[in-house]
Scaffold this motif. Structure first.
Motif, mmCIF file in Angstrom:
data_model
loop_
_atom_site.group_PDB
_atom_site.id
_atom_site.type_symbol
_atom_site.label_atom_id
_atom_site.label_comp_id
_atom_site.label_asym_id
_atom_site.label_seq_id
_atom_site.Cartn_x
_atom_site.Cartn_y
_atom_site.Cartn_z
ATOM 1 N N GLY A 101 42.751 33.328 41.469
ATOM 2 C CA GLY A 101 41.919 34.346 40.837
ATOM 3 C C GLY A 101 41.676 35.520 41.755
ATOM 4 N N PHE A 102 41.425 35.241 43.026
ATOM 5 C CA PHE A 102 41.254 36.299 44.022
ATOM 6 C C PHE A 102 42.492 37.186 44.058
ATOM 7 C CE2 PHE A 102 41.619 38.215 48.135
ATOM 8 C CZ PHE A 102 40.327 38.461 48.579
ATOM 9 N N ALA A 103 43.656 36.542 44.114
ATOM 10 C CA ALA A 103 44.910 37.293 44.216
ATOM 11 C C ALA A 103 45.157 38.123 42.959
ATOM 12 C CB ALA A 103 46.077 36.329 44.445
ATOM 13 N N GLN A 104 44.880 37.550 41.798
ATOM 14 C CA GLN A 104 45.105 38.280 40.552
ATOM 15 C C GLN A 104 44.193 39.498 40.454
ATOM 16 O OE1 GLN A 104 44.851 35.927 37.007
ATOM 17 N NE2 GLN A 104 44.865 37.692 35.640
ATOM 18 N N ARG A 105 42.909 39.314 40.803
ATOM 19 C CA ARG A 105 41.985 40.442 40.756
ATOM 20 C C ARG A 105 42.386 41.523 41.768
ATOM 21 N NH1 ARG A 105 38.618 36.051 39.762
ATOM 22 N NH2 ARG A 105 38.154 35.726 41.971
ATOM 23 N N ALA A 106 42.864 41.095 42.928
ATOM 24 C CA ALA A 106 43.291 42.060 43.943
ATOM 25 C C ALA A 106 44.494 42.859 43.461
ATOM 26 C CB ALA A 106 43.623 41.334 45.247
ATOM 27 N N ARG A 107 45.452 42.174 42.825
ATOM 28 C CA ARG A 107 46.638 42.874 42.320
ATOM 29 C C ARG A 107 46.268 43.866 41.222
ATOM 30 N NH1 ARG A 107 48.853 37.563 42.552
ATOM 31 N NH2 ARG A 107 48.627 37.377 40.269
ATOM 32 N N GLU A 108 45.374 43.447 40.336
ATOM 33 C CA GLU A 108 44.957 44.333 39.254
ATOM 34 C C GLU A 108 44.269 45.579 39.793
ATOM 35 O OE1 GLU A 108 42.460 41.957 36.815
ATOM 36 O OE2 GLU A 108 44.107 40.830 35.894
ATOM 37 N N ALA A 109 43.413 45.400 40.794
ATOM 38 C CA ALA A 109 42.685 46.539 41.351
ATOM 39 C C ALA A 109 43.598 47.450 42.166
ATOM 40 C CB ALA A 109 41.533 46.040 42.227
ATOM 41 N N ASP B 84 31.904 40.533 45.951
ATOM 42 C CA ASP B 84 31.500 39.486 45.020
ATOM 43 C C ASP B 84 32.461 39.406 43.834
ATOM 44 O OD1 ASP B 84 29.699 37.413 44.417
ATOM 45 O OD2 ASP B 84 28.607 38.685 43.007
ATOM 46 N N TRP B 85 32.876 40.579 43.314
ATOM 47 C CA TRP B 85 33.815 40.573 42.193
ATOM 48 C C TRP B 85 35.195 40.096 42.629
ATOM 49 C CZ3 TRP B 85 38.470 43.128 41.398
ATOM 50 C CH2 TRP B 85 39.017 42.997 40.110
ATOM 51 N N LEU B 86 35.641 40.572 43.794
ATOM 52 C CA LEU B 86 36.972 40.223 44.254
ATOM 53 C C LEU B 86 37.088 38.731 44.538
ATOM 54 C CD1 LEU B 86 39.777 41.254 45.061
ATOM 55 C CD2 LEU B 86 38.892 41.655 47.367
ATOM 56 N N ALA B 87 36.072 38.165 45.175
ATOM 57 C CA ALA B 87 36.144 36.759 45.561
ATOM 58 C C ALA B 87 35.842 35.809 44.415
ATOM 59 C CB ALA B 87 35.179 36.501 46.719
ATOM 60 N N PHE B 88 34.871 36.189 43.555
ATOM 61 C CA PHE B 88 34.397 35.234 42.556
ATOM 62 C C PHE B 88 34.455 35.746 41.119
ATOM 63 C CE2 PHE B 88 31.974 34.529 46.535
ATOM 64 C CZ PHE B 88 32.514 33.285 46.875
ATOM 65 N N GLY B 89 34.838 37.020 40.927
ATOM 66 C CA GLY B 89 34.904 37.567 39.579
ATOM 67 C C GLY B 89 33.544 37.875 38.994
ATOM 68 N N ARG B 90 32.510 37.968 39.835
ATOM 69 C CA ARG B 90 31.164 38.253 39.357
ATOM 70 C C ARG B 90 30.883 39.749 39.436
ATOM 71 N NH1 ARG B 90 29.253 33.272 42.595
ATOM 72 N NH2 ARG B 90 28.839 34.780 44.261
ATOM 73 N N GLY B 91 30.198 40.263 38.420
ATOM 74 C CA GLY B 91 29.848 41.676 38.427
ATOM 75 C C GLY B 91 30.978 42.531 37.885
ATOM 76 N N ASP B 92 30.866 43.839 38.150
ATOM 77 C CA ASP B 92 31.843 44.795 37.637
ATOM 78 C C ASP B 92 33.072 44.845 38.517
ATOM 79 O OD1 ASP B 92 30.138 45.454 35.567
ATOM 80 O OD2 ASP B 92 29.157 47.054 36.721
ATOM 81 N N GLY B 93 34.224 45.040 37.874
ATOM 82 C CA GLY B 93 35.478 45.182 38.595
ATOM 83 C C GLY B 93 35.769 46.638 38.911
ATOM 84 N N PRO B 94 37.039 47.009 38.966
ATOM 85 C CA PRO B 94 37.409 48.403 39.283
ATOM 86 C C PRO B 94 36.821 49.358 38.251
ATOM 87 C CG PRO B 94 39.312 46.952 39.367
ATOM 88 C CD PRO B 94 38.208 46.154 38.761
ATOM 89 N N SER B 95 36.419 50.522 38.709
ATOM 90 C CA SER B 95 35.880 51.521 37.803
ATOM 91 C C SER B 95 36.961 51.986 36.841
ATOM 92 C CB SER B 95 35.342 52.730 38.582
ATOM 93 O OG SER B 95 36.378 53.324 39.348
ATOM 94 N N THR B 96 36.555 52.222 35.612
ATOM 95 C CA THR B 96 37.496 52.686 34.595
ATOM 96 C C THR B 96 37.778 54.162 34.792
ATOM 97 O OG1 THR B 96 36.626 51.081 33.027
ATOM 98 C CG2 THR B 96 37.906 52.892 32.123
ATOM 99 N N GLU B 97 39.040 54.526 34.788
ATOM 100 C CA GLU B 97 39.404 55.927 34.904
ATOM 101 C C GLU B 97 40.640 56.195 34.051
ATOM 102 O OE1 GLU B 97 41.500 57.347 38.395
ATOM 103 O OE2 GLU B 97 41.238 55.375 39.308
ATOM 104 N N SER B 98 40.936 57.452 33.933
ATOM 105 C CA SER B 98 42.052 57.845 33.083
ATOM 106 C C SER B 98 43.363 57.275 33.605
ATOM 107 C CB SER B 98 42.152 59.372 33.019
ATOM 108 O OG SER B 98 40.977 59.917 32.467
#
Length: 220
Positions: free
Chosen positions: A13-21, A70-84
């Protein structure tokens, strides 16, 4: 690289969130930007570690990605900010960085999504207008452009000056480094195994500029 093994830590999960961001930035560029070894970042992004990364490394990655630890390690809270998200067309046209042939008629095969911040950071652009992605073939522009590298081109720049350009000459689509001469052009390969070429006289009239090469999206 690894810290204490925690069987409950979700490394995948950490790796997937990191790749997405991190998308669409490449691992090589990201590692250099945040000051971490490329091998370390690659291992983390693959999820191949059996333990979570050290806290200082995880914190540096989170800071570089612009997300909370916290989001990167555990998926808690907001992820990357939404932008165009802008989309750059990729055409089925192969640029010969060495030997190759021009594909008659470009065919749009997909649109590559890129964020506005990525365009600004990597290419100094605030719009995708006029941009295109083509595929380079061959090794004559290595290490700058690898074989099968996706080359980002600004089709709006056709004026000749000393830089890297995609062009068509004698029916062949190519990418080379230009050096202006008083009576023509010198085409230079970054791979020293390939000697420079000179374009003069009537050959200049057959030269069609596709656009200036802004950068390359390619596998490490």
């Amino acid at each position: 690289m690894d810290g204490v093994v925690d069987p409950n830590f979700d490394m995948q999960g950490f790796a997937q969130r990191a790749r997405e961001a991190m998308f669409p930035e490449k691992i090589t560029a990201f590692a250099q930007r945040v000051g971490l070894p490329q091998a370390t970042v690659s291992k983390i992004m693959s999820g191949g570690s059996v333990a979570g990364p050290r806290l200082d490394i995880a914190a540096k990655i989170a800071e570089g990605l612009g997300v909370s630890l916290d989001w990167l390690a555990f998926g808690r809270g907001d992820g990357p900010s939404t932008e165009s998200v802008l989309r750059v067309p990729r055409y089925d046209v192969h640029l010969a960085a060495g030997a190759g042939a021009w594909n008659e008629g470009r065919v749009e095969v997909e649109h590559i999504p890129v964020t506005l911040s990525f365009l600004q950071q990597q290419f100094g652009r605030t719009t995708a207008t006029g941009l295109a992605v083509l595929t380079a073939r061959g090794d004559s522009m290595e290490p700058t452009i690898k074989d099968k590298g996706l080359v980002v081109i600004d089709q709006g720049v056709t004026e000749l000056f000393d830089d890297v350009f995609a062009f068509v000459l004698a029916g062949e689509a190519r990418v080379k480094r230009f050096r202006r001469l008083t009576d023509g052009l010198m085409l230079i390969s970054d791979n020293e195994d390939y000697p420079p070429e000179t374009v003069k006289g009537s050959d200049m009239e057959r030269l069609q500029i596709i656009g200036q090469v802004l950068g390359v999206l390619q596998a490490i």
